[in-house]
Design a protein around this motif. Structure first.
Motif, PDB file in Angstrom:
ATOM      1  N   UNK A  52      -7.427  -0.903   5.868  1.00  0.00           N
ATOM      2  CA  UNK A  52      -6.163  -0.310   5.431  1.00  0.00           C
ATOM      3  C   UNK A  52      -6.134  -0.059   3.917  1.00  0.00           C
ATOM      4  N   UNK A  53      -6.668  -0.999   3.140  1.00  0.00           N
ATOM      5  CA  UNK A  53      -6.680  -0.837   1.689  1.00  0.00           C
ATOM      6  C   UNK A  53      -7.517   0.364   1.273  1.00  0.00           C
ATOM      7  N   UNK A  54      -8.637   0.553   1.940  1.00  0.00           N
ATOM      8  CA  UNK A  54      -9.530   1.660   1.590  1.00  0.00           C
ATOM      9  C   UNK A  54      -8.906   3.020   1.849  1.00  0.00           C
ATOM     10  N   UNK A  55      -7.894   3.078   2.696  1.00  0.00           N
ATOM     11  CA  UNK A  55      -7.213   4.347   2.960  1.00  0.00           C
ATOM     12  C   UNK A  55      -6.369   4.800   1.774  1.00  0.00           C
ATOM     13  N   UNK A  56      -6.012   3.850   0.892  1.00  0.00           N
ATOM     14  CA  UNK A  56      -5.118   4.152  -0.232  1.00  0.00           C
ATOM     15  C   UNK A  56      -5.796   3.944  -1.576  1.00  0.00           C
ATOM     16  N   UNK A  57      -6.496   2.844  -1.730  1.00  0.00           N
ATOM     17  CA  UNK A  57      -7.011   2.460  -3.041  1.00  0.00           C
ATOM     18  C   UNK A  57      -8.174   3.338  -3.481  1.00  0.00           C
ATOM     19  N   UNK A  58      -8.212   3.605  -4.775  1.00  0.00           N
ATOM     20  CA  UNK A  58      -9.358   4.294  -5.374  1.00  0.00           C
ATOM     21  C   UNK A  58     -10.434   3.295  -5.775  1.00  0.00           C
ATOM     22  N   UNK A  59     -10.016   2.085  -6.112  1.00  0.00           N
ATOM     23  CA  UNK A  59     -10.936   0.999  -6.444  1.00  0.00           C
ATOM     24  C   UNK A  59     -10.440  -0.254  -5.732  1.00  0.00           C
ATOM     25  N   UNK A  90       0.826  -1.207   0.000  1.00  0.00           N
ATOM     26  CA  UNK A  90       0.000   0.000   0.000  1.00  0.00           C
ATOM     27  C   UNK A  90       0.860   1.258   0.000  1.00  0.00           C
ATOM     28  N   UNK A  91       2.005   1.212   0.678  1.00  0.00           N
ATOM     29  CA  UNK A  91       2.916   2.361   0.645  1.00  0.00           C
ATOM     30  C   UNK A  91       3.383   2.642  -0.783  1.00  0.00           C
ATOM     31  N   UNK A  92       3.677   1.590  -1.527  1.00  0.00           N
ATOM     32  CA  UNK A  92       4.143   1.762  -2.909  1.00  0.00           C
ATOM     33  C   UNK A  92       3.011   2.286  -3.792  1.00  0.00           C
ATOM     34  N   UNK A  93       1.806   1.781  -3.589  1.00  0.00           N
ATOM     35  CA  UNK A  93       0.670   2.284  -4.369  1.00  0.00           C
ATOM     36  C   UNK A  93       0.354   3.729  -4.015  1.00  0.00           C
ATOM     37  N   UNK A  94       0.516   4.098  -2.758  1.00  0.00           N
ATOM     38  CA  UNK A  94       0.347   5.498  -2.369  1.00  0.00           C
ATOM     39  C   UNK A  94       1.391   6.366  -3.059  1.00  0.00           C
ATOM     40  N   UNK A  95       2.585   5.825  -3.241  1.00  0.00           N
ATOM     41  CA  UNK A  95       3.639   6.545  -3.959  1.00  0.00           C
ATOM     42  C   UNK A  95       3.265   6.748  -5.422  1.00  0.00           C
ATOM     43  N   UNK A  96       2.643   5.743  -6.020  1.00  0.00           N
ATOM     44  CA  UNK A  96       2.161   5.883  -7.401  1.00  0.00           C
ATOM     45  C   UNK A  96       1.167   7.040  -7.493  1.00  0.00           C
ATOM     46  N   UNK A  97       0.232   7.086  -6.550  1.00  0.00           N
ATOM     47  CA  UNK A  97      -0.759   8.168  -6.547  1.00  0.00           C
ATOM     48  C   UNK A  97      -0.092   9.524  -6.405  1.00  0.00           C
ATOM     49  N   UNK A  98       0.841   9.625  -5.470  1.00  0.00           N
ATOM     50  CA  UNK A  98       1.446  10.921  -5.163  1.00  0.00           C
ATOM     51  C   UNK A  98       2.422  11.378  -6.236  1.00  0.00           C
ATOM     52  N   UNK A  99       3.252  10.483  -6.753  1.00  0.00           N
ATOM     53  CA  UNK A  99       4.325  10.871  -7.663  1.00  0.00           C
ATOM     54  C   UNK A  99       3.924  10.800  -9.134  1.00  0.00           C
TER      55      UNK A  99
END
Length: 277
Positions: free
Chosen positions: A103-110, A77-86
């Motif tokens: 935890x997934x819902x805090x990061x994922x859009x789908x 999830x940290x890496x996917x959050x990085x995808x969103x941010x960067x």
């Protein structure tokens, strides 16, 4: 168009535009994940196509117990959050257990419900209660009309932001086949429909300790699905599929994506013209 649409980031699924879900099967490393995401974003921007980035933080349903599964929930999830941010793309990943939902819902859009788990009531309803859009993948063992019950579970939990994904049906041993009647049948349930072109050419368990596949046929499935009428095309891609740590045989080479997307978008325009949309 379906009765319901889904808002993701700044675009809408099911409103007439063809969208894509794409990315590597599993998060192999931060660098490869960001590399693929950046390339896909550039392709999508050039074509003005909506895109959701997909990569799994944990492939809990691998054929063999020693197969690579990914970095796990927290690191993934940290890496996917990085995808969103960067990179600036909305992200999708699959969950396998109820405790992964919040935890997934805090990061994922789908949030994606894997095909093997599409009848897991507690998992579906826990994901639905987050209010996040759900991608409900049709099990390889289900008829398309059986997805009505999967949909009903999510709707009963208060969520109508649902995408229904076809990914082939079991055809004898270690093989899948796509019945294209399933696309309009599932769309008749009132929700946008996706075609997963790369999992549909998979040979489940076909290599003994892991699954095989034949990526040659994925573009043909994509063209057929767009001609029939889908809202989203789902595909797993990798810079070097033969070196991928998961689903390499059915993943498409990253370099081939722009041409295929261009072709599918043009076909979608023709399909819309034929329908009078």
């Amino acid at each position: 168009m379906p009765r319901h649409t889904i808002t993701v980031a700044d675009f809408t699924l099911g409103a007439g535009r063809l969208a894509f879900i794409a990315g590597p099967c599993v998060i192999e490393s931060p660098s490869l994940t960001l590399e693929v995401a950046a390339a896909l974003k550039e392709f999508a921007a050039d074509l003005q196509a909506p895109l959701i980035f997909k990569a799994s933080f944990d492939k809990a349903n691998r054929t063999g117990g020693s197969s690579f599964r990914g970095p796990g929930l927290n690191r993934g999830l940290d890496i996917l959050a990085q995808v969103k941010a960067e990179v600036g793309l909305p992200v999708l990943s699959d969950i396998h257990e109820v405790q992964q939902v919040l935890p997934a819902a805090q990061v994922l859009d789908v949030i994606q419900i894997p095909a093997f788990l599409c009848r897991q009531t507690d998992l579906i309803q826990a994901a639905a209660r987050t209010g996040k859009p759900l991608n409900l993948k049709k099990g390889q063992f289900l008829a398309p009309w059986d997805m009505a019950q999967v949909v009903a579970k999510a709707v009963a939990a208060g969520n109508e932001s649902l995408l229904l994904t076809e990914r082939g049906v079991q055809f004898g041993y270690n093989n899948l086949v796509v019945d294209f009647r399933s696309l309009p049948l599932m769309r008749a349930l009132g929700f946008p429909v996706a075609m997963d072109i790369t999992h549909s050419v998979q040979f489940p368990g076909g290599q003994g300790s892991c699954s095989g596949g034949d990526r040659r046929f994925a573009p043909s499935l994509a063209r057929a699905a767009v001609a029939v009428g889908v809202d989203v095309v789902f595909m797993e891609v990798h810079p070097s599929p033969d070196k991928a740590l998961c689903d390499g045989p059915n993943s498409l080479p990253l370099a081939e994506v722009p041409r295929l997307w261009q072709e599918l978008l043009e076909l979608h325009e023709l399909q819309s013209f034929w329908k009078g949309d």
